[in-house]
Design a protein around this motif. Structure first.
Motif, PDB file in Angstrom:
ATOM      1  N   THR A 186     -16.159 -52.793  -6.163  1.00 15.45           N
ATOM      2  CA  THR A 186     -16.696 -51.475  -6.594  1.00 15.45           C
ATOM      3  C   THR A 186     -18.186 -51.272  -6.029  1.00 15.45           C
ATOM      4  OG1 THR A 186     -15.585 -51.710  -8.575  1.00 15.45           O
ATOM      5  CG2 THR A 186     -17.446 -50.513  -8.667  1.00 15.45           C
ATOM      6  N   ALA A 187     -18.218 -49.966  -5.513  1.00  7.85           N
ATOM      7  CA  ALA A 187     -19.653 -49.335  -5.110  1.00  7.85           C
ATOM      8  C   ALA A 187     -19.539 -47.833  -5.466  1.00  7.85           C
ATOM      9  CB  ALA A 187     -20.024 -49.738  -3.765  1.00  7.85           C
ATOM     10  N   PHE A 188     -20.414 -47.528  -6.295  1.00  9.89           N
ATOM     11  CA  PHE A 188     -20.278 -46.135  -6.668  1.00  9.89           C
ATOM     12  C   PHE A 188     -20.889 -45.308  -5.424  1.00  9.89           C
ATOM     13  CE2 PHE A 188     -19.898 -48.335 -10.519  1.00  9.89           C
ATOM     14  CZ  PHE A 188     -18.868 -47.771 -11.341  1.00  9.89           C
ATOM     15  N   ILE A 189     -20.292 -44.085  -5.280  1.00 10.91           N
ATOM     16  CA  ILE A 189     -20.951 -43.345  -3.997  1.00 10.91           C
ATOM     17  C   ILE A 189     -21.547 -42.119  -4.638  1.00 10.91           C
ATOM     18  CG2 ILE A 189     -20.033 -42.178  -1.969  1.00 10.91           C
ATOM     19  CD1 ILE A 189     -17.347 -43.866  -2.048  1.00 10.91           C
ATOM     20  N   ILE A 190     -22.782 -41.804  -4.130  1.00 13.44           N
ATOM     21  CA  ILE A 190     -23.349 -40.555  -4.174  1.00 13.44           C
ATOM     22  C   ILE A 190     -24.135 -39.920  -3.080  1.00 13.44           C
ATOM     23  CG2 ILE A 190     -25.372 -39.554  -5.527  1.00 13.44           C
ATOM     24  CD1 ILE A 190     -23.743 -42.913  -6.658  1.00 13.44           C
ATOM     25  N   LYS A 191     -23.741 -39.044  -2.828  1.00 15.94           N
ATOM     26  CA  LYS A 191     -24.447 -38.079  -1.573  1.00 15.94           C
ATOM     27  C   LYS A 191     -25.754 -37.363  -1.878  1.00 15.94           C
ATOM     28  CE  LYS A 191     -23.424 -34.896   2.048  1.00 15.94           C
ATOM     29  NZ  LYS A 191     -22.537 -34.252   3.122  1.00 15.94           N
ATOM     30  N   GLN A 192     -26.674 -37.654  -1.149  1.00 17.93           N
ATOM     31  CA  GLN A 192     -28.030 -36.989  -1.076  1.00 17.93           C
ATOM     32  C   GLN A 192     -28.554 -36.808   0.244  1.00 17.93           C
ATOM     33  OE1 GLN A 192     -31.613 -38.369  -0.209  1.00 17.93           O
ATOM     34  NE2 GLN A 192     -32.390 -36.356  -1.219  1.00 17.93           N
ATOM     35  N   GLY A 193     -28.627 -35.355   0.311  1.00 20.89           N
ATOM     36  CA  GLY A 193     -29.038 -34.790   1.726  1.00 20.89           C
ATOM     37  C   GLY A 193     -27.981 -35.223   2.781  1.00 20.89           C
ATOM     38  N   ASP A 194     -28.088 -35.814   3.956  1.00 15.50           N
ATOM     39  CA  ASP A 194     -27.197 -35.927   5.041  1.00 15.50           C
ATOM     40  C   ASP A 194     -26.982 -37.478   4.987  1.00 15.50           C
ATOM     41  OD1 ASP A 194     -29.792 -37.305   5.852  1.00 15.50           O
ATOM     42  OD2 ASP A 194     -29.477 -36.319   7.861  1.00 15.50           O
ATOM     43  N   ARG A 195     -27.207 -38.171   3.700  1.00 15.45           N
ATOM     44  CA  ARG A 195     -26.965 -39.820   3.760  1.00 15.45           C
ATOM     45  C   ARG A 195     -26.459 -40.059   2.266  1.00 15.45           C
ATOM     46  NH1 ARG A 195     -32.258 -41.575   2.159  1.00 15.45           N
ATOM     47  NH2 ARG A 195     -33.321 -40.550   0.799  1.00 15.45           N
ATOM     48  N   PHE A 196     -25.973 -41.112   2.073  1.00 10.44           N
ATOM     49  CA  PHE A 196     -25.373 -41.699   0.845  1.00 10.44           C
ATOM     50  C   PHE A 196     -26.151 -42.763   0.182  1.00 10.44           C
ATOM     51  CE2 PHE A 196     -22.220 -39.431   3.105  1.00 10.44           C
ATOM     52  CZ  PHE A 196     -21.179 -38.686   2.016  1.00 10.44           C
ATOM     53  N   PHE A 197     -26.156 -42.742  -1.028  1.00  9.59           N
ATOM     54  CA  PHE A 197     -26.539 -44.044  -1.764  1.00  9.59           C
ATOM     55  C   PHE A 197     -25.246 -44.665  -2.519  1.00  9.59           C
ATOM     56  CE2 PHE A 197     -30.291 -41.989  -1.609  1.00  9.59           C
ATOM     57  CZ  PHE A 197     -31.697 -42.902  -1.653  1.00  9.59           C
ATOM     58  N   PHE A 198     -25.213 -45.988  -2.421  1.00  7.40           N
ATOM     59  CA  PHE A 198     -23.921 -46.808  -2.935  1.00  7.40           C
ATOM     60  C   PHE A 198     -24.697 -47.817  -3.650  1.00  7.40           C
ATOM     61  CE2 PHE A 198     -23.389 -45.664   1.379  1.00  7.40           C
ATOM     62  CZ  PHE A 198     -22.208 -45.211   1.522  1.00  7.40           C
ATOM     63  N   PHE A 199     -24.075 -47.776  -5.204  1.00  7.50           N
ATOM     64  CA  PHE A 199     -24.789 -48.748  -6.029  1.00  7.50           C
ATOM     65  C   PHE A 199     -23.390 -49.765  -6.364  1.00  7.50           C
ATOM     66  CE2 PHE A 199     -24.719 -50.207 -10.550  1.00  7.50           C
ATOM     67  CZ  PHE A 199     -25.756 -51.132 -10.478  1.00  7.50           C
ATOM     68  N   ASN A 200     -23.417 -50.789  -5.906  1.00  5.17           N
ATOM     69  CA  ASN A 200     -22.465 -51.991  -5.849  1.00  5.17           C
ATOM     70  C   ASN A 200     -22.550 -52.898  -6.768  1.00  5.17           C
ATOM     71  OD1 ASN A 200     -23.973 -54.276  -5.287  1.00  5.17           O
ATOM     72  ND2 ASN A 200     -23.535 -53.890  -3.099  1.00  5.17           N
TER      73      ASN A 200
END
Length: 490
Positions: A414-428
């Protein structure tokens, strides 16, 4: 509306009645009163009136598909599951590009108990749920051992983490993975809505915490919780709160969000499933799409009547993701390659199957809502691999496990996917926050840092399966011991 003026001492027809309507246009009112040409003023005001009507209608349409906003609430709140628009896009700017040495600063830590529910952040507060059981039953993927305990809904001060109010109630868990509630609260104006793992639905006042109304969905609709509990995040739509309930003719129910009175109920399924209610627009109408254990169904969100339905059979009732609309296509998927792509009609509410249950196509999402970007869907499969695949073919473009750890894939990684601007944050699931980019060409990592310790157990490993909130350039996330606020500002 058609306003006219005449003579050198102009008199408006309906000026008194329309002064408030045009209060944002004092220049036009003054111009007319000073004797400018009636035709010019009439045409200008007619155009303004039409534009205002269009704006008002657009605002009404947007309000139906998103929670109402408190006038004092900031635009960077995270008031529900997946953010303001339920699309996992973090729209703030001024967010750091890379993590500082030693990791980002933790602004506060607040003690919490067990749960998978992520926080909602709005109006200067953070809302969540927790659970304490009298007996530790362990993970038990398919076990349904009964256990008495207590669920608590609570509110924290966003700036300090101080607990401002809470409500606790006894509950008997009869679900697998009895670690606590699953659903992120939904904040709408001065109300916040909580749904517990066994179907306890509460509406509370944001400021005081006063319970406005509450429901026991299992008792009210003569049903039992699904194997993994109530996990479909409720949706506010206009005056309605829409949630999965279960039972005969009440798979989904709409309540008056202010009073809790039932407005309508619709459909029958073998059990609730886990897919959150999702509203799309297709065929010229708004459609509430339900990925049910035995069908993909669209209903009218105003009265619950069925618009169309396509047969579908989920494995163990495990259909969890929200459906994704890409152009005229609608994608949904569940456990064990149970995926389906539909083509939506453009002239009426209807759908037809493009492909279904194709092996090595699409993915089988479990904990993570897939993300669509430019015709490609990215998400984590039940195998623990991250896949990218294109629509409409379903062809897989690449796979990786790097957002988690780059090692071999693990069951339900599991890694939650969040887009911010032109990149992504993943919380694993290991408690790491990762920055990276996604494209048709692959996954590219920028940076990562540890933010919180995994505290639950799944498939014999320690995990943290909580969808974080991103608001005010901060990240809010919890495990079974604490909720933290992490500073992500530049």
């Amino acid at each position: 509306m058609h306003l006219t003026c005449s003579g050198r001492s102009p008199r408006f027809s309906h000026v008194a009645a329309t002064e408030n309507f045009l209060h944002d246009s004092p220049i036009l009112l003054t111009a007319c009163r000073r004797g400018l040409r009636p035709t010019t003023i009439s045409v200008t005001l007619l155009t303004l009136s039409r534009n205002l009507r269009r704006l008002r209608h657009a605002r009404t349409d947007r309000a139906r598909s998103a929670p109402a906003r408190d006038p004092l609430a900031r635009a960077d709140d995270w008031p529900q599951w997946m953010g303001p628009k339920r699309d996992n896009v973090w729209r703030e700017t001024g967010v750091l590009d890379k993590f500082p040495a030693g990791g980002p600063k933790v602004l506060w830590r607040s003690p919490v108990k067990g749960g998978y529910a992520g926080p909602a952040v709005a109006a200067g507060r953070a809302f969540c749920l927790e659970y304490v059981g009298k007996t530790d039953l362990g993970e038990g993927n398919f076990d349904r051992k009964a256990s008495d305990g207590t669920e608590t809904v609570f509110c924290l001060d966003e700036q300090s983490g101080k607990r401002l109010w809470e409500h606790s109630y006894p509950v008997k868990y009869t679900i697998s993975y009895p670690g606590g509630p699953r659903c992120t609260p939904t904040v709408d104006g001065n109300k916040v809505y909580f749904l517990g793992a066994e179907g306890n639905l509460l509406c509370c006042e944001v400021e005081s915490g006063k319970i406005v109304w509450q429901k026991d969905l299992k008792a009210d609709y003569h049903t039992k919780a699904a194997l993994w509990g109530y996990a479909a995040h409720p949706l506010v739509d206009g005056k309605k709160l829409i949630t999965l309930a279960g039972g005969e003719g009440s798979h989904v129910v709409a309540f008056d969000k202010e009073t809790g009175n039932e407005l309508w109920k619709s459909q029958t399924s073998s059990e609730q499933g886990y897919c959150p209610p999702t509203i799309i627009e297709a065929g010229g109408v708004r459609q509430l799409v339900l990925l049910r254990p035995n069908a993909v169904t669209a209903i009218d969100p105003e009265d619950g009547h069925r618009l169309w339905s396509v047969p579908y059979q989920a494995t163990n009732g495990a259909i969890i993701m929200s459906p994704i609309k890409i152009g005229d296509y609608l994608y949904g998927a569940g456990y064990s390659d149970k995926s389906i792509l539909l083509k939506l009609a453009t002239d009426k509410p209807a759908a037809e199957v493009v492909w279904q249950d194709k092996r090595n196509h699409g993915l089988s999402p479990i904990n993570v809502q897939p993300f669509q970007d430019d015709g490609v869907i990215y998400g984590f499969d039940q195998s623990g691999q991250m896949f990218a695949f294109e629509i409409p073919s379903g062809k897989r473009l690449w796979s990786t496990t790097n957002p988690i750890d780059g090692d071999k894939p693990v069951n339900s990684g599991t890694a939650f996917i969040i887009k911010q601007g032109d990149r992504f944050f993943f919380f694993n699931e290991k408690g790491d926050l990762v920055i990276g980019k996604l494209s048709r060409a692959g996954y590219e990592e920028t940076d990562r840092t540890k933010v919180i310790a995994p505290s639950s157990t799944a498939f014999g490993r320690k995990v943290v399966w909580c969808a974080p909130a991103f608001a005010n350039k901060h990240m809010y996330v919890r495990n079974d011991k604490e909720m933290i606020c992490v500073d992500l500002s530049k």
